[in-house]
Design a protein around this motif. Structure first.
Motif, mmCIF file in Angstrom:
data_model
loop_
_atom_site.group_PDB
_atom_site.id
_atom_site.type_symbol
_atom_site.label_atom_id
_atom_site.label_comp_id
_atom_site.label_asym_id
_atom_site.label_seq_id
_atom_site.Cartn_x
_atom_site.Cartn_y
_atom_site.Cartn_z
ATOM 1 N N LEU A 115 0.876 -1.270 -0.055
ATOM 2 C CA LEU A 115 0.058 0.025 0.058
ATOM 3 C C LEU A 115 1.035 1.386 -0.233
ATOM 4 O O LEU A 115 2.164 1.301 0.410
ATOM 5 N N THR A 116 0.245 2.153 -0.698
ATOM 6 C CA THR A 116 1.460 3.792 -0.650
ATOM 7 C C THR A 116 0.593 4.425 1.011
ATOM 8 O O THR A 116 0.216 4.222 0.911
ATOM 9 N N LYS A 117 1.091 5.485 0.884
ATOM 10 C CA LYS A 117 0.569 6.041 2.086
ATOM 11 C C LYS A 117 0.180 7.138 1.962
ATOM 12 O O LYS A 117 -1.750 7.195 2.526
ATOM 13 N N SER A 118 -0.884 6.954 0.627
ATOM 14 C CA SER A 118 -2.214 7.686 0.757
ATOM 15 C C SER A 118 -3.111 6.760 -0.091
ATOM 16 O O SER A 118 -4.086 7.540 0.138
ATOM 17 N N GLN A 119 -2.988 5.584 0.218
ATOM 18 C CA GLN A 119 -3.726 4.733 0.102
ATOM 19 C C GLN A 119 -4.739 4.733 1.402
ATOM 20 O O GLN A 119 -5.277 3.895 1.462
ATOM 21 N N LEU A 124 -8.091 2.274 6.274
ATOM 22 C CA LEU A 124 -8.282 1.888 6.939
ATOM 23 C C LEU A 124 -9.424 2.310 7.360
ATOM 24 O O LEU A 124 -10.320 1.444 8.094
ATOM 25 N N THR A 125 -10.550 3.722 6.678
ATOM 26 C CA THR A 125 -11.512 3.804 6.851
ATOM 27 C C THR A 125 -12.034 2.266 6.374
ATOM 28 O O THR A 125 -13.332 2.597 7.304
ATOM 29 N N ALA A 126 -12.107 2.353 5.474
ATOM 30 C CA ALA A 126 -12.966 0.904 5.025
ATOM 31 C C ALA A 126 -13.328 -0.070 6.081
ATOM 32 O O ALA A 126 -13.388 -1.247 6.018
ATOM 33 N N LEU A 127 -11.573 -0.491 6.878
ATOM 34 C CA LEU A 127 -11.800 -1.303 7.666
ATOM 35 C C LEU A 127 -12.753 -1.020 8.638
ATOM 36 O O LEU A 127 -12.482 -1.625 9.514
ATOM 37 N N GLY A 128 -13.195 -0.053 9.364
ATOM 38 C CA GLY A 128 -13.482 0.116 9.891
ATOM 39 C C GLY A 128 -13.159 1.309 11.186
ATOM 40 O O GLY A 128 -13.902 1.458 12.220
ATOM 41 N N PHE A 129 -12.080 1.804 10.671
ATOM 42 C CA PHE A 129 -10.658 2.853 11.517
ATOM 43 C C PHE A 129 -11.529 3.639 11.458
ATOM 44 O O PHE A 129 -12.530 4.687 10.089
ATOM 45 N N ILE A 130 -11.199 4.954 12.835
ATOM 46 C CA ILE A 130 -11.682 6.179 12.768
ATOM 47 C C ILE A 130 -10.382 7.075 12.399
ATOM 48 O O ILE A 130 -10.069 6.723 13.344
#
Length: 133
Positions: A115-119, A124-130
């Motif tokens: 993963l690039t830093k921009s991705q 993480l949002t898709a995984l449910g992280f805020i």
């Protein structure tokens, strides 16, 4: 106009042929989304659904295997991908916001996907992280 019994019997084969050809044409004209292998282009799953979100969920109802699928640019916002095997899937530009990804597998043995830093924030949002600043 009157048709004799013999005329009807003589035309039965023509009617059967017409019906068979009509049914074959219906099968050939499958409308929907084809989920393809990202490397070979072969069809992994053909769905009669009209959006990638519906097609992916259709696939997951029959099997959670989307390994190697080309889902580039797919709108999967809010899709239930829980338990899906997405290892090797091409997700560039796919919208995974609000998608259910519990127990989803994104990599094969060894985890070679980078993963690039921009991705990272979108992932993480898709995984449910805020994410907080």
């Amino acid at each position: 106009m009157s048709i004799s019994k013999q005329d009807v019997l003589n035309n039965i084969d023509e009617v059967k042929k017409y019906i068979l050809e009509s049914e074959q044409n219906k099968e050939e004209k499958v409308i929907g989304i084809a989920i393809k292998n990202r490397l070979t282009g072969s069809i992994i799953f053909q769905s009669t659904k009209t959006t990638f979100r519906e097609a992916v969920q259709d696939r997951l109802e029959s099997s959670a295997n989307l390994c190697g699928a080309n889902l580039s640019g797919a709108d999967l916002n809010g899709a239930d991908l829980s338990g899906a095997n997405l290892s090797g899937a091409y997700l560039s530009g796919a919208d995974l916001c609000n998608a259910e990804l519990q127990n989803a597998k994104f990599y094969g043995k060894g985890g070679s996907v980078r993963l690039t830093k921009s991705q990272l924030p979108n992932f993480l949002t898709a995984l449910g992280f805020i994410l907080e600043d």
